[in-house]
Design a protein around this motif. Sequence first.
Motif, PDB file in Angstrom:
ATOM      1  N   VAL A 104       0.804  -1.220   0.000  1.00 47.97           N
ATOM      2  CA  VAL A 104       0.000   0.000   0.000  1.00 47.97           C
ATOM      3  C   VAL A 104       0.837   1.270   0.000  1.00 47.97           C
ATOM      4  N   ASP A 105       2.156   1.132   0.110  1.00 45.43           N
ATOM      5  CA  ASP A 105       3.027   2.300   0.235  1.00 45.43           C
ATOM      6  C   ASP A 105       4.055   2.434  -0.889  1.00 45.43           C
ATOM      7  N   ILE A 106       4.024   1.552  -1.874  1.00 47.81           N
ATOM      8  CA  ILE A 106       5.117   1.525  -2.840  1.00 47.81           C
ATOM      9  C   ILE A 106       4.982   2.568  -3.946  1.00 47.81           C
ATOM     10  N   GLY A 107       3.809   3.225  -4.049  1.00 45.12           N
ATOM     11  CA  GLY A 107       3.582   4.163  -5.143  1.00 45.12           C
ATOM     12  C   GLY A 107       4.684   5.197  -5.314  1.00 45.12           C
ATOM     13  N   SER A 126       9.846  -5.236  -0.364  1.00 41.80           N
ATOM     14  CA  SER A 126       8.931  -5.087   0.771  1.00 41.80           C
ATOM     15  C   SER A 126       7.980  -6.279   0.857  1.00 41.80           C
ATOM     16  N   HIS A 127       8.532  -7.459   0.645  1.00 49.19           N
ATOM     17  CA  HIS A 127       7.800  -8.713   0.742  1.00 49.19           C
ATOM     18  C   HIS A 127       8.017  -9.302   2.135  1.00 49.19           C
ATOM     19  N   TRP A 128       7.310 -10.397   2.427  1.00 44.30           N
ATOM     20  CA  TRP A 128       7.543 -11.061   3.701  1.00 44.30           C
ATOM     21  C   TRP A 128       8.940 -11.670   3.692  1.00 44.30           C
ATOM     22  N   TYR A 129       9.677 -11.454   4.765  1.00 42.00           N
ATOM     23  CA  TYR A 129      11.076 -11.868   4.863  1.00 42.00           C
ATOM     24  C   TYR A 129      11.903 -11.310   3.697  1.00 42.00           C
ATOM     25  N   LEU A 132      11.942 -13.816   0.781  1.00 44.00           N
ATOM     26  CA  LEU A 132      12.275 -15.237   0.947  1.00 44.00           C
ATOM     27  C   LEU A 132      11.083 -16.151   0.747  1.00 44.00           C
ATOM     28  N   VAL A 133       9.886 -15.710   1.161  1.00 48.78           N
ATOM     29  CA  VAL A 133       8.712 -16.568   0.977  1.00 48.78           C
ATOM     30  C   VAL A 133       8.426 -16.763  -0.507  1.00 48.78           C
ATOM     31  N   VAL A 134       8.528 -15.689  -1.280  1.00 44.60           N
ATOM     32  CA  VAL A 134       8.335 -15.821  -2.729  1.00 44.60           C
ATOM     33  C   VAL A 134       9.338 -16.811  -3.312  1.00 44.60           C
ATOM     34  N   LEU A 135      10.594 -16.723  -2.916  1.00 43.75           N
ATOM     35  CA  LEU A 135      11.618 -17.629  -3.431  1.00 43.75           C
ATOM     36  C   LEU A 135      11.361 -19.058  -2.982  1.00 43.75           C
ATOM     37  N   ALA A 136      10.877 -19.241  -1.751  1.00 35.22           N
ATOM     38  CA  ALA A 136      10.549 -20.583  -1.275  1.00 35.22           C
ATOM     39  C   ALA A 136       9.422 -21.192  -2.096  1.00 35.22           C
ATOM     40  N   VAL A 137       8.392 -20.398  -2.369  1.00 36.38           N
ATOM     41  CA  VAL A 137       7.280 -20.899  -3.179  1.00 36.38           C
ATOM     42  C   VAL A 137       7.751 -21.257  -4.583  1.00 36.38           C
ATOM     43  N   LEU A 138       8.566 -20.406  -5.178  1.00 40.93           N
ATOM     44  CA  LEU A 138       9.035 -20.676  -6.543  1.00 40.93           C
ATOM     45  C   LEU A 138       9.909 -21.921  -6.588  1.00 40.93           C
ATOM     46  N   GLY A 139      10.651 -22.186  -5.509  1.00 40.70           N
ATOM     47  CA  GLY A 139      11.422 -23.418  -5.458  1.00 40.70           C
ATOM     48  C   GLY A 139      10.521 -24.639  -5.458  1.00 40.70           C
ATOM     49  N   GLN A 211      -6.002 -13.353   8.894  1.00 43.32           N
ATOM     50  CA  GLN A 211      -6.487 -12.268   8.054  1.00 43.32           C
ATOM     51  C   GLN A 211      -5.720 -12.274   6.736  1.00 43.32           C
ATOM     52  N   ILE A 212      -6.437 -12.226   5.612  1.00 40.46           N
ATOM     53  CA  ILE A 212      -5.781 -12.049   4.320  1.00 40.46           C
ATOM     54  C   ILE A 212      -5.230 -10.625   4.277  1.00 40.46           C
ATOM     55  N   VAL A 213      -3.967 -10.488   3.876  1.00 36.47           N
ATOM     56  CA  VAL A 213      -3.293  -9.194   3.978  1.00 36.47           C
ATOM     57  C   VAL A 213      -2.879  -8.689   2.598  1.00 36.47           C
ATOM     58  N   PRO A 214      -2.726  -7.361   2.465  1.00 33.85           N
ATOM     59  CA  PRO A 214      -2.200  -6.793   1.215  1.00 33.85           C
ATOM     60  C   PRO A 214      -0.678  -6.824   1.255  1.00 33.85           C
ATOM     61  N   ILE A 215      -0.079  -7.631   0.424  1.00 37.17           N
ATOM     62  CA  ILE A 215       1.360  -7.819   0.480  1.00 37.17           C
ATOM     63  C   ILE A 215       1.910  -8.057  -0.918  1.00 37.17           C
ATOM     64  N   LEU A 216       3.118  -7.600  -1.157  1.00 43.28           N
ATOM     65  CA  LEU A 216       3.720  -7.697  -2.485  1.00 43.28           C
ATOM     66  C   LEU A 216       3.921  -9.125  -2.956  1.00 43.28           C
ATOM     67  N   ASP A 217       3.948 -10.069  -2.024  1.00 42.60           N
ATOM     68  CA  ASP A 217       4.112 -11.472  -2.409  1.00 42.60           C
ATOM     69  C   ASP A 217       3.020 -11.929  -3.363  1.00 42.60           C
ATOM     70  N   VAL A 218       1.816 -11.381  -3.227  1.00 42.51           N
ATOM     71  CA  VAL A 218       0.702 -11.829  -4.080  1.00 42.51           C
ATOM     72  C   VAL A 218       0.955 -11.492  -5.553  1.00 42.51           C
TER      73      VAL A 218
END
Length: 337
Positions: A104-107, A126-129, A132-139, A211-218
Amino acid sequence: MEHSVLIMGGSGQAGAGTAALLRRWHPELPLTIAGRDLGRARRVADELGGATAVTIDLRRGDLGLQWTDGYSAVVATVWDSHLNGLRYAQDRGLPYVSISSGLVDIGPEVVAAGLRAGAAPILLASHWYAGLVVLAVLGLAREFDRLDTIEVSGVLDEQDSGGPAATADMARLLAATSAGHVRRDGVFDWVSGPDAQVEVTSVDGAVLPGQIVPILDVPSLAVATGAPNVRFAFAFAIGESAGRRRGGPASTEVKIDLEGVDRAGAPLRTSRYLLHPEGQRPLTALGVALGVERLLGLRGDPVPPGLHTPEALIDPGYAAERMAEIGAAFVGAPGDR
């Protein structure tokens, strides 16, 4: 490399952890620990060895630093509230890393990067960790021929919300919106109220309100994989993590559920936990350190100027190796094949 990596917020949890990892991987890399409290910054620098300490003022365009100070990169492990750290890096053509803006702040950062696209390589992490979570999922996604659904959920212990800067970041981001951001049937959308409420299952079987959150990982995961359904949920500061329920320190955990088809076209489902017994700090520090290492050209090809995200620069397999080194682990969850 003769110039130093300037770590803004380097005496905080994420900054100090990042500096410690960079020192371990690259003993000769000069580091500058920058903070408002010079004494605290000096203590961190002295513990590292081969590091210097400075004070900075994020309200000033020059950060309160001397023009003669030469740096190789600018790392913002605190919120660059006036974007002066970013401007400082662009003016000097230095790589820049940001981890505190959130979806919500990256603009302002995106606009600043777009207006001077050729000035410097900028890592928006500005992702979680810090990605790292994105990289873990992609692995884990490498097992799939097609991904249909990505669901990530985690538990943040009330004793593991980070230092004062991290707490302020969380409060700022949650104050911006109570809605969550998802991709559903291929469309990015906002959900709120009951639609944003989910249950999060901890690694020890405890079921917690989330809670579903607004995060760059999505958007990162949706665009990187093409999955039409992506969501990210957290049980924030809900009490004890699994680690504390066992009588130990606050732990951190992220559950990753993937559904799709394998290379033979058969249905495939994977469900794993990413765990660390010492909480979120080691993983966040690792995410930042991986980004800095990559931007400096200490691993991989040179990074060109422009706006980048962690999954565009860092190999998931290499990230998994580094995660194992710091004590993180992947374990199967109920339903995992």
